[in-house]
Design an enzyme around this catalytic site. Structure first.
Site, PDB file in Angstrom:
ATOM      1  N   ARG A 179      27.468  74.466   3.490  1.00  0.00           N
ATOM      2  CA  ARG A 179      28.795  74.217   2.916  1.00  0.00           C
ATOM      3  C   ARG A 179      29.307  75.528   2.330  1.00  0.00           C
ATOM      4  NH1 ARG A 179      29.599  73.032  -2.373  1.00  0.00           N
ATOM      5  NH2 ARG A 179      27.629  71.925  -2.689  1.00  0.00           N
ATOM      6  N   HIS A 204      31.908  71.595  -3.133  1.00  0.00           N
ATOM      7  CA  HIS A 204      31.625  70.203  -2.753  1.00  0.00           C
ATOM      8  C   HIS A 204      32.932  69.429  -2.605  1.00  0.00           C
ATOM      9  CE1 HIS A 204      29.742  66.289  -2.598  1.00  0.00           C
ATOM     10  NE2 HIS A 204      30.451  65.896  -3.625  1.00  0.00           N
ATOM     11  N   TYR A 230      26.424  77.402  -9.714  1.00  0.00           N
ATOM     12  CA  TYR A 230      25.060  76.972  -9.391  1.00  0.00           C
ATOM     13  C   TYR A 230      24.464  77.629  -8.152  1.00  0.00           C
ATOM     14  CZ  TYR A 230      27.737  73.747  -6.385  1.00  0.00           C
ATOM     15  OH  TYR A 230      28.610  73.203  -5.485  1.00  0.00           O
TER      16      TYR A 230
END
Length: 399
Positions: A284, A288, A297
């Site tokens: 990805r 998200h 993160y």
């Protein structure tokens, strides 16, 4: 490239210590270059695979350009949707950036009579099924609960509840098997959903009842902010062996490999050989959803490394290598094709933007419809209260 074996491995015993001395087993390290099915390298070089080449042996240069067009237009639509959300036109958007090959490759492997159960990120699969892109945006704008008739394209509505669509797909597959149909079902989910109980139950039922279903897991390596190694000790595709059916890991940024592996899995389903788990190992490249900040993160170096494996650039390099190669149909003027596609891409972006901004507001009273099959006195009371509330604004404006 070859498929990593799903057979159980015998643990090695450590040597060199005193007799009777026990050693604590170390946790397996995550492989940075996992074994997977690959037909196109990141540089766009075609590699042979004895098991899966036959599933793309008859693909023409024109069809390759079609796959490239699918990925480019899907990415353009996705980028426009992201921009629309940033400008307040959509409430939320889940981008597929980086996952185009997994979706287009698997989507183009399907027959018209196959049935698809998506999550909420399968914009490329929707494109392959003929769902107009703008129809995907109604739910994210808050004007409808889906935006298309699932049975018109054999493409179910987006599922927000993580993993639940795998049970729906399994039940549907069991049903068509009892009807004697030779079609197949495919259920899409992500690496995060693979930890849900619904997915485990789907694996159990599909295996026991030999359901004609393909479980297509897009492992983009991040379940929102959790990396895959926080959820599993073994590669995801190896989970299938515990349920008694095959699992295979494919390069999710290789549209040809995704096409070939999905065709193989669908063929198994139609031949009565039961379910298959396909793990498309991809990445990805964006957030998200538009409410997420991936810089909090994950490292930027990781994203940069995966951008070098971009599925669109990979296929473009292969197409350009075919020019003048003597391959039948490959002498199409590629630069003209790319220029025409760029113009088509921009036109799609404008069309989507205009369609979203022109979407009518929903009927305010539609929320009371279909709550009960035969109506309900409490719903009638709530509707009347809401009507009085709405009328109060009209009265206030008239004062």
């Amino acid at each position: 490239m070859t498929v990593e074996s799903t057979a159980p491995r015998t643990p090695r015993r450590g040597g060199g210590g005193k007799a009777g001395t026990s050693r604590r087993a170390a946790a397996p390290k995550k492989s940075t270059e996992p074994e997977l099915v690959q037909l196109l390298t990141p540089e766009g070089k075609r590699v042979k695979n004895a098991e899966y080449d036959k599933y793309v042996a008859d693909i023409t240069p024109e069809q390759l350009r079609g796959l490239y067009r699918d990925m480019v237009l899907t990415r353009r639509f996705d980028a426009e949707a992201t921009s629309l959300q940033r400008q307040g036109e959509l409430g939320l958007w889940a981008s597929l950036l980086g996952q185009e090959a997994a979706q287009i490759g698997s989507g183009r492997a399907l027959r018209d009579d196959d049935y698809v159960f998506p999550t909420y990120r399968e914009h490329g699969v929707a494109w392959c099924r003929g769902v107009p892109p703008e129809n995907l945006l109604g739910m994210f704008r808050g004007v409808n609960n889906g935006g298309w008739d699932p049975n018109s394209n054999n493409f179910q509505l987006y599922t927000i509840v993580i993993g639940s669509q795998t049970l729906h797909a399994t039940g549907y597959a069991m049903g068509i098997a009892k009807d004697g149909a030779d079609s197949a079902v495919i259920a899409y989910f992500g690496d995060g959903a693979s930890s849900q109980g619904d997915v485990a139950e789907s694996f159990t039922f599909s295996a026991v009842y030999n359901a004609p279903v393909v479980f297509f897991c897009q492992n983009n390596q991040w379940a929102i902010s959790e990396p895959t190694e926080k959820q599993t000790r073994v590669p995801l595709y190896q989970r299938a062996q515990g349920y008694g059916f095959p699992g295979v890991r494919v390069d999710g940024n290789d549209v040809l490999a995704c096409l070939a592996v999905t065709k193989w899995a669908l063929e198994r389903a139609r031949n009565g050989e039961g379910p298959t788990l396909v793990e498309a190992y991809t990445y990805r490249m964006g957030a998200h959803t538009t409410s997420d900040d991936p810089t909090r993160y994950r490292l930027d170096d990781e994203r940069v490394a995966w951008e070098a494996k971009d599925p669109i650039l990979r296929l473009r390099a292969y197409l350009e290598s075919l020019k003048g190669s003597g391959v039948s149909g490959s002498n199409h003027p590629e630069e003209g094709f790319f220029a025409e596609l760029e113009a088509e891409s921009e036109a799609l972006g404008r069309r989507v933007r205009e369609a979203v901004r022109g979407m009518p507001d929903p009927d305010r009273f539609a929320i009371f419809e279909n709550a009960y099959a035969d109506g309900h006195s409490l719903v009638d009371e709530e509707r009347a209260q809401f009507a009085a509330y709405q009328a109060s604004f009209t009265e206030a404006e008239g004062v």
